[in-house]
Design an enzyme around this catalytic site. Sequence first.
Site, PDB file in Angstrom:
ATOM      1  N   GLY A   1       0.898  -1.267   0.122  1.00  0.00           N
ATOM      2  CA  GLY A   1      -0.135  -0.107  -0.064  1.00  0.00           C
ATOM      3  C   GLY A   1       0.826   1.060  -0.022  1.00  0.00           C
ATOM      4  N   THR A   2       2.021   1.134   0.601  1.00  0.00           N
ATOM      5  CA  THR A   2       2.962   2.502   0.806  1.00  0.00           C
ATOM      6  C   THR A   2       3.323   2.860  -0.688  1.00  0.00           C
ATOM      7  OG1 THR A   2       3.561   1.866   2.912  1.00  0.00           O
ATOM      8  CG2 THR A   2       5.262   3.222   1.775  1.00  0.00           C
TER       9      THR A   2
ATOM     10  N   ASN B   1      -7.672   3.937   8.998  1.00  0.00           N
ATOM     11  CA  ASN B   1      -7.437   2.733   9.639  1.00  0.00           C
ATOM     12  C   ASN B   1      -7.212   2.767  11.311  1.00  0.00           C
ATOM     13  OD1 ASN B   1      -5.494   4.994   8.682  1.00  0.00           O
ATOM     14  ND2 ASN B   1      -3.739   4.014   9.983  1.00  0.00           N
TER      15      ASN B   1
ATOM     16  N   GLN C   1      -7.711   0.080   3.731  1.00  0.00           N
ATOM     17  CA  GLN C   1      -8.556  -0.418   5.002  1.00  0.00           C
ATOM     18  C   GLN C   1      -9.802  -0.591   4.719  1.00  0.00           C
ATOM     19  OE1 GLN C   1      -7.013  -1.628   7.710  1.00  0.00           O
ATOM     20  NE2 GLN C   1      -5.023  -0.790   8.092  1.00  0.00           N
TER      21      GLN C   1
ATOM     22  N   THR D   1      11.127  -7.563 -12.007  1.00  0.00           N
ATOM     23  CA  THR D   1      10.439  -8.888 -11.989  1.00  0.00           C
ATOM     24  C   THR D   1       9.277  -9.140 -11.277  1.00  0.00           C
ATOM     25  OG1 THR D   1      12.426  -9.766 -12.981  1.00  0.00           O
ATOM     26  CG2 THR D   1      10.959 -11.243 -12.330  1.00  0.00           C
TER      27      THR D   1
ATOM     28  N   CYS E   1       3.088   2.128  14.783  1.00  0.00           N
ATOM     29  CA  CYS E   1       4.027   2.622  13.876  1.00  0.00           C
ATOM     30  C   CYS E   1       5.076   1.651  13.359  1.00  0.00           C
ATOM     31  CB  CYS E   1       4.623   3.762  14.857  1.00  0.00           C
ATOM     32  SG  CYS E   1       3.426   5.186  14.708  1.00  0.00           S
TER      33      CYS E   1
HETATM   34  N1  PLP Z   1      -2.765   2.944   3.956  1.00  0.00           N
HETATM   35  C1  PLP Z   1      -3.532   2.516   4.933  1.00  0.00           C
HETATM   36  C2  PLP Z   1      -4.664   3.131   5.429  1.00  0.00           C
HETATM   37  C3  PLP Z   1      -2.869   1.648   5.926  1.00  0.00           C
HETATM   38  O1  PLP Z   1      -3.491   1.415   6.915  1.00  0.00           O
HETATM   39  C4  PLP Z   1      -1.664   1.118   5.682  1.00  0.00           C
HETATM   40  C5  PLP Z   1      -0.780  -0.038   6.354  1.00  0.00           C
HETATM   41  O2  PLP Z   1      -1.000   0.321   7.737  1.00  0.00           O
HETATM   42  C6  PLP Z   1      -0.924   1.469   4.469  1.00  0.00           C
HETATM   43  C7  PLP Z   1      -1.479   2.643   3.645  1.00  0.00           C
HETATM   44  C8  PLP Z   1       0.496   0.826   3.960  1.00  0.00           C
HETATM   45  O3  PLP Z   1       0.318  -0.542   3.233  1.00  0.00           O
HETATM   46  P1  PLP Z   1       1.487  -1.265   3.228  1.00  0.00           P
HETATM   47  O4  PLP Z   1       1.685  -1.992   4.767  1.00  0.00           O
HETATM   48  O5  PLP Z   1       1.137  -2.442   2.480  1.00  0.00           O
HETATM   49  O6  PLP Z   1       2.691  -0.451   2.882  1.00  0.00           O
END
Ligand code: PLP
Length: 386
Positions: A70-71, A145, A173, A231, A318
Amino acid sequence: MDAVYLDYNASAPMRPQVRDAVIDAMDLPGNPSSVHQAGRAARAVVEVARARVAALVGGDKAGVVFTSGGTEANNLALRAFPGRRVITSLIEHDSVLAARPDALRVGVDSLGRVDPAAIDAMLAELEEAGEAGGGVIVSVMLANNETGVIQPLAEIARVAHARGALVHADAVQAAGRISIDMAALGLDMLSLSAHKLGGPKGVGALVLRPELAPEALVRGGGQELGRRAGTENVAGIAGFGVAAECAREGLVQQAELAVLRDGMEARLRAHAPELVIPGRDAERVANTSTLALPGVAAQTQVMRLDLAGIAVSAGSACSSGKVRRSHVLDAMGFGQDVAGGAIRVSLGWATVANDIERFVAAWCAMRDRLGGARATNADVQMAESG
Ligand code: PLP
């Protein structure tokens, strides 16, 4: 007795079907870009997963860009369109806030909701200042979240599109907890993470309208239609696909989780009148609850519950294991007493009624021991050493 895991918003346990898919994919020798049979077999696994991920959010499979999570998906959405200004909210995940420190940020009301009119006003300001010429991206999360509060994305998209902006939602989330249809919501881009769905950690996706052309952040080969080089993580992607399918089928289970979560909150409130549940009166996803005991340090609560065999988070968990005061509760207007005393409980696909029974018993015992509303941090320290 097994520990009770109630920290799905940090990471969900891997579903057994996902584990099987990951293991099977690890046996594939080929590179999905290779033309021989082994390569084509790996490619087929990636493409099946792509279709499953698209189906979870009503997206187009040609618009699915697999990422490391997600990041990275949030970073790609917000940094791959150079020249565009960004408007976001104060309650976003750090990966949104840090991706574009120059973004304008709208606040939220006391229930943690973004007002679409505030987005509209900010867009108008940018236009008037002549700063919207390169385009704007409006990025608001679909579900928070920490509180689980659902944001009015359809309305936000409507006002943003009326002013020519692109709309991105961090749906990490929300996916698997509410049904998502990108077209109906009017979303141009949406971020997902597999491990919040019972998939593997370290894989996610940005799903975008296929006609959008993001500049790749990770450059090299032409994978993912030139939008993300390297890849593909075939085993992770295979697991993500299965998790997405299970999550879509499991949407019906959300009503049961809501009953468990709401029953839990009602019992805790009856036991502890001082309990604060930020966002409780807003529309929330079914699995999330933030529980604040004013004046009782969240970290102490988490440790107490851990000793009782229960895993929850202190506000936002965190990455470094440090606990910071929640920027989400700050933005909702809570002071240090509540923001510093908030833990997050999050349920998921393997949660059963007995987990909630055990949590309620442990939480009530903890609250009585720590002195409920009367406890100050000094009292807590005494209780810890006593
Ligand atoms: N966005 C939200 C709302 C999240 O809660 C999180 C993870 O806690 C992320 C993004 C990041 O996802 P990832 O852990 O796959 O990088």
